[in-house]
Design a protein around this motif. Structure first.
Motif, PDB file in Angstrom:
ATOM      1  N   CYS A   5      -6.273   0.688  -4.558  1.00 13.28           N
ATOM      2  CA  CYS A   5      -5.211   1.653  -4.219  1.00 13.28           C
ATOM      3  C   CYS A   5      -4.156   0.954  -3.377  1.00 13.28           C
ATOM      4  O   CYS A   5      -4.476   0.363  -2.344  1.00 13.28           O
ATOM      5  N   ARG A   7      -2.058   2.208  -1.487  1.00 13.05           N
ATOM      6  CA  ARG A   7      -1.716   2.913  -0.251  1.00 13.05           C
ATOM      7  C   ARG A   7      -2.757   2.649   0.844  1.00 13.05           C
ATOM      8  O   ARG A   7      -2.431   2.373   1.987  1.00 13.05           O
ATOM      9  N   CYS A   8      -4.068   2.752   0.435  1.00 12.50           N
ATOM     10  CA  CYS A   8      -5.113   2.617   1.446  1.00 12.50           C
ATOM     11  C   CYS A   8      -5.975   1.374   1.239  1.00 12.50           C
ATOM     12  O   CYS A   8      -6.814   1.038   2.075  1.00 12.50           O
ATOM     13  N   CYS A  17      -5.537   6.136  -5.270  1.00 12.39           N
ATOM     14  CA  CYS A  17      -6.863   6.746  -5.373  1.00 12.39           C
ATOM     15  C   CYS A  17      -6.723   8.262  -5.203  1.00 12.39           C
ATOM     16  O   CYS A  17      -5.696   8.770  -4.725  1.00 12.39           O
ATOM     17  N   CYS A  20      -5.723   9.618  -1.751  1.00  8.01           N
ATOM     18  CA  CYS A  20      -4.309   9.382  -1.420  1.00  8.01           C
ATOM     19  C   CYS A  20      -3.390  10.326  -2.219  1.00  8.01           C
ATOM     20  O   CYS A  20      -2.381  10.797  -1.716  1.00  8.01           O
TER      21      CYS A  20
END
Ligand SMILES: [Zn+2]
Ligand SMILES: [Zn+2]
Length: 344
Positions: A5, A7-8, A17, A20
């Motif tokens: 992912c 973002r994370c 994911c 997110c």
């Protein structure tokens, strides 16, 4: 693990994911404020610039308006929207909106708060009614003699029920401003010409009359000419139930079809039509609604002897063809200007 992912940094099938996605997706979009315009007289509501009739109470109206303005994410399933309305004075509310639903197998929730303002304004219809606005007049008249009161009250009922039906169908101007008793008939003052035409036509069909329409320019408002339409319903001289004498025959008027008058002859029991000219020239000699019950005393081929219900004397009258008569039979008799007749 297929991918990471962005973002994370956690595991993901493809791109962001799920957690997110859940954190970044707006599942519900609400306006900060909505405004409702409601007529204090009739409860109509202003909907996208047009007044609409409504039987709902204020609470329902606010909820409907909120539902229309809240948008919910299209992928959401099993959506439930809960709205709690808190009054803040007589024209203001705060709506707490709670959303729940399923998104890609996960249960999601979202909340928002919307301010509601209710303003009250007299609607187009109510302001026209109170301003004594009208577009047309339906005049109900009859040649030679004024219409019967029972016919006029039926005409009034026709007008009222057509106005109610027209309003229900969305004609905002389908209202009756007034019904005036005038010499020789009634004047029905209507909010819309369309309603007036409908009323005039229906009354003419019911009583066999005809409608004559005329339009008059009565003024000018906001640069537009204002017209008023007069619909004259001329009821025929004869009415249903009249007993008439024409061309040597006594007959009862039983109805109308266009301009023709349907009659039944009282000697032979024949049903036929007479022309407009003949109807205009006929002599009105009685009213079948005034007929009374009587009893046959005796009968032969051409005459019947009946008991006159007024004088209790026996009276001879022509035997109507085809009528089942024997002594003791009950019959309807009518006194006319040309003697007594049995009615079919
Ligand atoms: Zn993530
Ligand atoms: Zn109103």
């Amino acid at each position: 693990m297929k991918s990471i992912c962005p973002r994370c940094g956690g595991a993901s099938d493809d791109g962001l994911c799920l957690s997110c996605i859940l954190e970044t997706t707006e599942f519900m979009v609400c306006p900060d404020q909505i405004e409702l315009v409601v007529c204090p007289v009739c409860g109509s509501i202003l909907d996208r610039g047009r007044w609409r009739q409504s039987d709902s109470d204020l609470d329902e109206l606010i909820r409907d308006a909120l539902f229309k303005k809240i948008s919910v994410h299209h992928e959401l399933e099993d959506v439930e929207l809960e709205i709690l309305l808190h009054p803040r004075g007589s024209t203001r509310f705060v709506a707490d909106v709670h959303l729940s639903g399923m998104f890609r197998g996960a249960i999601v929730h979202s909340d928002c708060q919307i301010r509601v303002r209710v303003s009250r304004r007299t609607c187009d219809r109510c302001s026209r009614i109170s301003g004594r606005y009208f577009e047309g007049i339906v005049q109900v008249r009859r040649s030679e003699r004024p219409p019967e009161e029972s016919d006029l009250s039926e005409a009034r009922e026709i007008a009222q029920s057509l106005a109610a039906a027209g309003y229900k169908k969305g004609d905002r101007l389908a209202f009756i401003q007034d019904i005036k008793d005038v010499r020789g008939g009634i004047d029905i003052i209507v909010g819309s010409t369309q309603l007036g035409r409908h009323i005039a036509k229906t009354i003419a069909q019911r009583f066999g009359g005809r409608v004559q329409e005329s339009v008059k320019l009565v003024g000018c408002r906001d640069g537009k000419d204002i017209f008023r339409t007069t619909m004259l319903v001329r009821l025929p001289r004869l009415r249903k139930g009249d007993v008439i004498y024409s061309k040597g025959t006594v007959m009862e008027v039983v109805g109308f079809e266009g301009r023709r008058t349907a009659v039944v002859s009282l000697d032979k029991g024949e049903r036929f039509f007479i022309s407009e000219d003949e109807a205009d020239a006929a002599e009105i000699i009685g009213d079948s609604s005034k007929a009374r019950k009587s009893v046959v005393i005796s009968v032969d081929e051409s005459v019947v002897e009946v008991l006159d219900p007024e004088s209790y004397r026996t009276v001879l009258t022509i035997r109507p063809a085809g009528m089942k008569l024997e002594s003791g039979a009950e019959v309807k008799v009518l006194h006319t200007d040309r003697g007594m007749f049995l009615l079919y």
